[in-house]
Design a protein around this motif. Structure first.
Motif, PDB file in Angstrom:
ATOM      1  N   ALA A 161      -7.711 -18.485   6.259  1.00  0.00           N
ATOM      2  CA  ALA A 161      -8.971 -19.221   6.416  1.00  0.00           C
ATOM      3  C   ALA A 161      -9.844 -18.579   7.489  1.00  0.00           C
ATOM      4  O   ALA A 161     -11.054 -18.400   7.307  1.00  0.00           O
ATOM      5  CB  ALA A 161      -8.684 -20.682   6.759  1.00  0.00           C
ATOM      6  N   ASP A 162      -9.231 -18.210   8.608  1.00  0.00           N
ATOM      7  CA  ASP A 162     -10.004 -17.574   9.672  1.00  0.00           C
ATOM      8  C   ASP A 162     -10.489 -16.191   9.244  1.00  0.00           C
ATOM      9  O   ASP A 162     -11.627 -15.808   9.531  1.00  0.00           O
ATOM     10  CB  ASP A 162      -9.168 -17.463  10.948  1.00  0.00           C
ATOM     11  N   LEU A 163      -9.646 -15.444   8.538  1.00  0.00           N
ATOM     12  CA  LEU A 163     -10.046 -14.123   8.056  1.00  0.00           C
ATOM     13  C   LEU A 163     -11.244 -14.223   7.114  1.00  0.00           C
ATOM     14  O   LEU A 163     -12.180 -13.414   7.202  1.00  0.00           O
ATOM     15  CB  LEU A 163      -8.873 -13.456   7.329  1.00  0.00           C
ATOM     16  N   LEU A 164     -11.220 -15.192   6.219  1.00  0.00           N
ATOM     17  CA  LEU A 164     -12.342 -15.372   5.298  1.00  0.00           C
ATOM     18  C   LEU A 164     -13.618 -15.746   6.038  1.00  0.00           C
ATOM     19  O   LEU A 164     -14.696 -15.207   5.774  1.00  0.00           O
ATOM     20  CB  LEU A 164     -11.999 -16.440   4.255  1.00  0.00           C
ATOM     21  N   ARG A 165     -13.503 -16.669   6.987  1.00  0.00           N
ATOM     22  CA  ARG A 165     -14.707 -17.109   7.716  1.00  0.00           C
ATOM     23  C   ARG A 165     -15.258 -15.989   8.581  1.00  0.00           C
ATOM     24  O   ARG A 165     -16.471 -15.742   8.592  1.00  0.00           O
ATOM     25  CB  ARG A 165     -14.368 -18.336   8.573  1.00  0.00           C
ATOM     26  N   ARG A 166     -14.390 -15.264   9.281  1.00  0.00           N
ATOM     27  CA  ARG A 166     -14.858 -14.204  10.177  1.00  0.00           C
ATOM     28  C   ARG A 166     -15.432 -13.018   9.406  1.00  0.00           C
ATOM     29  O   ARG A 166     -16.178 -12.218   9.975  1.00  0.00           O
ATOM     30  CB  ARG A 166     -13.714 -13.735  11.094  1.00  0.00           C
ATOM     31  N   SER A 167     -15.071 -12.878   8.127  1.00  0.00           N
ATOM     32  CA  SER A 167     -15.653 -11.820   7.303  1.00  0.00           C
ATOM     33  C   SER A 167     -16.784 -12.350   6.417  1.00  0.00           C
ATOM     34  O   SER A 167     -17.209 -11.689   5.472  1.00  0.00           O
ATOM     35  CB  SER A 167     -14.577 -11.151   6.443  1.00  0.00           C
ATOM     36  N   ARG A 168     -17.229 -13.583   6.726  1.00  0.00           N
ATOM     37  CA  ARG A 168     -18.392 -14.215   6.089  1.00  0.00           C
ATOM     38  C   ARG A 168     -18.168 -14.516   4.600  1.00  0.00           C
ATOM     39  O   ARG A 168     -19.119 -14.610   3.825  1.00  0.00           O
ATOM     40  CB  ARG A 168     -19.660 -13.374   6.283  1.00  0.00           C
ATOM     41  N   GLU A 169     -16.921 -14.733   4.238  1.00  0.00           N
ATOM     42  CA  GLU A 169     -16.597 -15.165   2.880  1.00  0.00           C
ATOM     43  C   GLU A 169     -16.564 -16.694   2.862  1.00  0.00           C
ATOM     44  O   GLU A 169     -15.550 -17.316   2.529  1.00  0.00           O
ATOM     45  CB  GLU A 169     -15.247 -14.577   2.454  1.00  0.00           C
ATOM     46  N   PHE A 170     -17.700 -17.290   3.212  1.00  0.00           N
ATOM     47  CA  PHE A 170     -17.758 -18.737   3.433  1.00  0.00           C
ATOM     48  C   PHE A 170     -17.467 -19.534   2.163  1.00  0.00           C
ATOM     49  O   PHE A 170     -16.690 -20.494   2.187  1.00  0.00           O
ATOM     50  CB  PHE A 170     -19.126 -19.130   3.994  1.00  0.00           C
ATOM     51  N   GLU A 171     -18.096 -19.163   1.053  1.00  0.00           N
ATOM     52  CA  GLU A 171     -17.923 -19.918  -0.187  1.00  0.00           C
ATOM     53  C   GLU A 171     -16.487 -19.830  -0.695  1.00  0.00           C
ATOM     54  O   GLU A 171     -15.947 -20.799  -1.226  1.00  0.00           O
ATOM     55  CB  GLU A 171     -18.912 -19.429  -1.248  1.00  0.00           C
ATOM     56  N   LYS A 172     -15.888 -18.669  -0.543  1.00  0.00           N
ATOM     57  CA  LYS A 172     -14.499 -18.511  -0.971  1.00  0.00           C
ATOM     58  C   LYS A 172     -13.583 -19.423  -0.153  1.00  0.00           C
ATOM     59  O   LYS A 172     -12.682 -20.072  -0.697  1.00  0.00           O
ATOM     60  CB  LYS A 172     -14.074 -17.047  -0.833  1.00  0.00           C
ATOM     61  N   LEU A 173     -13.803 -19.464   1.157  1.00  0.00           N
ATOM     62  CA  LEU A 173     -13.014 -20.335   2.021  1.00  0.00           C
ATOM     63  C   LEU A 173     -13.160 -21.792   1.612  1.00  0.00           C
ATOM     64  O   LEU A 173     -12.165 -22.520   1.454  1.00  0.00           O
ATOM     65  CB  LEU A 173     -13.447 -20.143   3.481  1.00  0.00           C
ATOM     66  N   ILE A 174     -14.380 -22.229   1.408  1.00  0.00           N
ATOM     67  CA  ILE A 174     -14.631 -23.633   1.068  1.00  0.00           C
ATOM     68  C   ILE A 174     -14.022 -23.983  -0.286  1.00  0.00           C
ATOM     69  O   ILE A 174     -13.353 -25.020  -0.441  1.00  0.00           O
ATOM     70  CB  ILE A 174     -16.148 -23.918   1.082  1.00  0.00           C
ATOM     71  N   SER A 175     -14.226 -23.116  -1.269  1.00  0.00           N
ATOM     72  CA  SER A 175     -13.743 -23.427  -2.621  1.00  0.00           C
ATOM     73  C   SER A 175     -12.220 -23.443  -2.681  1.00  0.00           C
ATOM     74  O   SER A 175     -11.630 -24.218  -3.440  1.00  0.00           O
ATOM     75  CB  SER A 175     -14.300 -22.410  -3.629  1.00  0.00           C
ATOM     76  N   GLU A 176     -11.562 -22.599  -1.895  1.00  0.00           N
ATOM     77  CA  GLU A 176     -10.103 -22.527  -1.938  1.00  0.00           C
ATOM     78  C   GLU A 176      -9.426 -23.649  -1.165  1.00  0.00           C
ATOM     79  O   GLU A 176      -8.374 -24.137  -1.568  1.00  0.00           O
ATOM     80  CB  GLU A 176      -9.625 -21.182  -1.382  1.00  0.00           C
TER      81      GLU A 176
END
Length: 220
Positions: A161-176
């Motif tokens: 979750a932190d890796l996705l957010r810090r790499s700006r993969e916001f939608e992927k984090l939220i959807s997963e």
């Protein structure tokens, strides 16, 4: 207190010897970052967690072998060029090579942590583009580990979750992870915090103090 000593180390790949700085002791008191980077003096000495053999180019912790790695792998284009990534930091370069070795040997959990340290080294040099790139690669590894039903599944979910957010993969984090419930209260708070930050388009670094405050849950 951090204590650093010099030692002669034998490389387990080529058996050549060389002098390296070795971390004898340090401390990590306080709250870790949400991606597990420690606080305290341990935060500043990640460059001592990896060594490179000047004879064969092997990279490892105390130059110990993780498995049966062919010597030819160290001569490969991917290894020599770090997959063509132009790192600003020698430390980041070494951790990336260690990741390549770990991945080659299918030591994926070690490989994920190698990439985390590579990203931290990029952070320290303000190498933001490569920090985000490395976190995306690490997030993909974390997904594989989660799918394998790893015994540290919840912890790896939080790292991913932190890796996705810090790499700006916001939608992927939220959807997963929106609506996912973990077994531990603090872990649930942490995942909710990550999702809330993602909804705001926030890719900043946070610690567990930002999630829970107070002194009731110290890491390190």
């Amino acid at each position: 207190m951090t204590i650093i000593k010099q030692r002669e180390i034998e490389c387990e790949m080529c058996h050549g010897t060389s002098i390296h700085r070795v971390l004898s002791s340090t401390n990590s008191s306080g709250y870790s970052d949400l991606d597990t980077r420690p606080n305290g003096m341990a935060r500043t000495v990640i460059f001592l967690l990896v060594m490179e053999c000047p004879h064969c180019g092997y990279v490892g912790f105390h130059l110990k072998c993780e498995g049966d790695l062919p010597m030819d792998f160290l001569k490969s284009e991917e290894y020599r060029t770090c997959s063509g990534i132009d790192f600003k930091s020698k430390t980041a370069q070494m951790f990336y090579r260690k990741y390549l070795i770990s991945a080659q040997l299918d030591n994926l959990k070690i490989a994920m942590h190698d990439l985390l340290r590579c990203a931290w080294a990029c952070d320290d040099k303000k190498d933001n583009y490569n920090a985000a790139l490395i976190r995306k690669i690490a997030a993909d590894l974390a997904r594989i580990l989660i799918e394998r039903d790893d015994d540290e599944r919840d912890d790896i979910i939080l790292i991913r979750a932190d890796l996705l957010r810090r790499s700006r993969e916001f939608e992927k984090l939220i959807s997963e992870y929106d609506g996912i419930s973990l077994d531990d209260e603090v872990k649930n708070k942490t995942l909710t915090f990550q999702i809330e930050r993602a909804r705001k388009g926030d890719d900043l670094c946070y610690t567990y103090h930002d999630v829970i405050g107070g002194d009731e849950y110290l890491f390190g």
